[in-house]
Design a protein around this motif. Structure first.
Motif, mmCIF file in Angstrom:
data_model
loop_
_atom_site.group_PDB
_atom_site.id
_atom_site.type_symbol
_atom_site.label_atom_id
_atom_site.label_comp_id
_atom_site.label_asym_id
_atom_site.label_seq_id
_atom_site.Cartn_x
_atom_site.Cartn_y
_atom_site.Cartn_z
ATOM 1 N N GLN A 87 3.067 11.455 -0.533
ATOM 2 C CA GLN A 87 3.518 10.304 -0.160
ATOM 3 C C GLN A 87 4.403 9.484 -1.035
ATOM 4 O OE1 GLN A 87 3.156 10.224 2.922
ATOM 5 N NE2 GLN A 87 1.140 9.397 3.652
ATOM 6 N N LEU A 88 5.710 9.870 -1.024
ATOM 7 C CA LEU A 88 6.638 9.269 -2.069
ATOM 8 C C LEU A 88 7.254 7.928 -1.005
ATOM 9 C CD1 LEU A 88 8.488 12.204 -3.166
ATOM 10 C CD2 LEU A 88 7.560 10.371 -4.608
ATOM 11 N N ASN A 89 6.179 6.934 -0.583
ATOM 12 C CA ASN A 89 6.264 5.905 0.080
ATOM 13 C C ASN A 89 5.565 4.865 0.142
ATOM 14 O OD1 ASN A 89 4.211 6.447 2.276
ATOM 15 N ND2 ASN A 89 5.414 8.427 2.523
ATOM 16 N N THR A 145 1.088 -1.046 -0.018
ATOM 17 C CA THR A 145 0.076 -0.088 -0.223
ATOM 18 C C THR A 145 1.066 1.355 -0.116
ATOM 19 O OG1 THR A 145 -1.675 1.338 1.074
ATOM 20 C CG2 THR A 145 -0.258 -0.133 2.598
ATOM 21 N N GLY A 146 0.681 2.183 -0.829
ATOM 22 C CA GLY A 146 1.599 3.204 -1.011
ATOM 23 C C GLY A 146 0.894 4.473 -1.864
ATOM 24 N N GLY A 147 1.569 5.494 -1.681
ATOM 25 C CA GLY A 147 1.224 6.649 -2.311
ATOM 26 C C GLY A 147 0.341 7.682 -1.507
ATOM 27 N N GLY A 148 -0.324 8.500 -2.388
ATOM 28 C CA GLY A 148 -1.198 9.602 -1.831
ATOM 29 C C GLY A 148 -0.561 11.125 -2.146
ATOM 30 N N GLY A 149 -1.437 11.871 -2.418
ATOM 31 C CA GLY A 149 -0.890 13.161 -2.632
ATOM 32 C C GLY A 149 -1.112 13.599 -4.238
#
Length: 523
Positions: A406-408, A395-399
């Motif tokens: 969320q570079l993670n 699960t990653g990202g957002g923004g």
């Protein structure tokens, strides 16, 4: 260090400096992640466990599992800014979560695939990318009719000579039983309904579906145009329309406003509306197919509903309980055992005020929800979650845009991976020693060999997730006969149930622990 291919010397230098700053931290996290997974909390067998937060070279707004086990991701540049015209990324989970596991690759197609549609191509396992973002007078968020294909064998994204008839931004692509793809929805023009800069009469949506044949040619379903099913009306029904192939071989469409439709894709197309409807939802709430012909959909006010498409007359609707909280922009993911895990989201929209770090798990057998592990950070608009071959979920990202860039990502380890004694240790897993390496057909028996006696065999279609929706994934409990460690398995009955393509095959031991999956191809 992370590979950055096809870039200038100056660009390589900037990447080198950036990733050197993080290399020590990332390496430490990757080793720490293994120790956490091996010695998680005493409730790991009940709630699962998150591994450590790790960095990504872009925001993974869209993620697709490729048949070689890697994840193809795109959405932003390496600063986390909207736009995928120059870059995309590949992550190899087998290499862990350190910088060596990632490649940043050049997008030379001249297409900004930010918020494009996506689906897998049967046979080749390539990724079909339709539409994307366009600029007019240097203003973003118009649309394009470009068609691109990512080839994992060469790690290249190639613009196709045959474009769509309509420009599409936020469209859905679905793999059909014959290996073709239907594309529906999406916005055509930035001057959308409700815009402060233009009257509603200037709004344009791509409200006519079109089909891409296996040879790359396109045809439009001119008799199936609808503003309500996948166009301007119906609570933003153009926004990644929720659509799946149903057991009858047609396309089922679940509109955000609760209306339900059947689309026959033959000829010019025939669209019909079912007489029953369900509670309204929002484009930011997730839905997923968790069993053959069955969809779990999250609606407004925390309500979950099951829509059963196996009745040829009309969908059968039943309640699936209530989530603990609203999860706008969260994602529902079908796990290797057929349970549905929901993570991320916020009760207040794309902001942190109501952000949910805790996660929830739905059991389709008991029709109940339970609280599961909490993440380290929020997953809101432009985040995604994807089942991996080892049974975990990335699960990653957002923004872009959002309160956090969320570079993670984080990896969620579901409860079925842990010993049940409360030790927090990972349970011993069975292995698949042998499985079909060539394509199998439908309603066919095939054999697999495992490292121990097998109690269950499950199948999950490889996923393609973006914007709270994974239209590709499907789950099956496969019937089988076991003789020692040799298992004879029956494949799904038809391409209506299991469209052609690549699937993850899991075997389970008597303790309820899955193997790492083998990729098999159907069709």
């Amino acid at each position: 260090m992370m590979t950055v291919r096809g870039l200038s010397v100056a660009q390589r230098g900037r990447y080198f400096i950036f990733f050197c700053l993080f290399s020590v931290v990332l390496l430490a996290l990757s080793f720490r992640g293994a120790s956490i997974a091996m010695a998680a909390g005493p409730e790991a067998h009940i709630k699962g466990e998150f591994g450590p937060l790790h960095n990504w070279p872009i925001i993974p707004i869209a993620m697709m599992l490729m048949p070689d086990g890697r994840v193809f991701a795109y959405g932003t540049n390496p600063s986390g800014v909207q736009g995928a015209k120059m870059y995309f990324a590949i992550w190899d989970p087998s290499m862990g979560t350190g910088i060596d596991a990632f490649d940043v690759l050049p997008n030379t197609t001249e297409t900004d695939i930010f918020c494009a549609g996506q689906a897998h191509i049967p046979g080749t396992g390539e990724a079909l990318i339709i539409g994307g973002d366009g600029r007019v007078n240097n203003i973003r968020n118009y649309a394009v009719n470009d068609v691109n294909i990512f080839d994992p064998s060469t790690d290249t994204l190639v613009r196709q000579t045959q474009s769509m008839a309509f420009k599409r931004w936020y469209a859905t692509a679905v793999t059909l039983p014959n290996g073709e793809h239907i594309v529906l929805g999406g916005r055509n023009d930035r001057l959308f309904k409700g815009s402060k800069t233009a009257p509603a009469t200037e709004a344009t949506y791509s409200s006519t579906p079109e089909v891409r044949a296996t040879d790359g040619n396109w045809r439009t379903l001119t008799s199936a145009t609808s503003d309500y099913a996948y166009g301007a009306l119906g609570a933003s029904s153009w926004f990644y329309p929720r659509a799946w192939v149903n057991p009858q071989g047609d396309l089922f469409i679940l509109a955000h406003n609760g209306n339900m439709y059947n689309l026959n894709t033959s000829g010019d197309g025939v669209l019909s509306k079912y007489t029953n409807k369900i509670q309204a939802s929002k484009a930011s709430l997730s839905s997923v197919m968790f069993a053959p012909g069955k969809i779990l959909t999250i609606r407004k006010d925390r309500k979950a509903i099951v829509v059963d498409l196996n009745n040829p007359v009309k969908p059968i609707v039943s309640g699936a309980g209530f989530l603990a909280k609203d999860r706008l922009y969260g994602t529902a993911t079908v796990l290797a055992n057929g349970h549905v895990w929901v993570n991320g989201g916020s009760s207040t929209g794309n902001d942190l005020a109501g952000a949910a770090l805790d996660t929830e798990l739905w059991n389709p057998v008991t029709n109940t929800w339970k609280a599961t592990a909490s993440a380290a950070t929020a997953r809101l608009y432009h985040s995604a979650s994807l089942l991996l071959p080892d049974g975990t979920v990335i699960t990653g990202g957002g923004g872009a845009a959002g309160p956090l860039t969320q570079l993670n990502g984080e990896i969620y380890y579901p409860p079925y991976l842990f010993k049940t004694d409360g030790s927090g240790e990972l349970a011993p897993r069975p292995d698949i020693n042998d499985a079909p390496a060539t394509p199998i057909s439908w309603d066919q028996q095939f054999s697999i060999e495992a490292s121990e006696s097998i109690a269950r065999v499950t199948l999950v279609r490889v996923g393609a997730a973006t914007h709270a929706f994974n239209q590709e994934t499907r789950f099956f409990d496969l019937p089988f006969l076991a003789e020692g460690n040799i298992v004879t398995v029956q494949s799904p009955a038809s391409p209506n149930l299991a469209p052609p393509g690549h699937y993850l095959l899991f075997v389970w031991n008597a303790s309820g622990v899955p193997s790492t999956a083998r990729f098999i191809q159907i069709g």
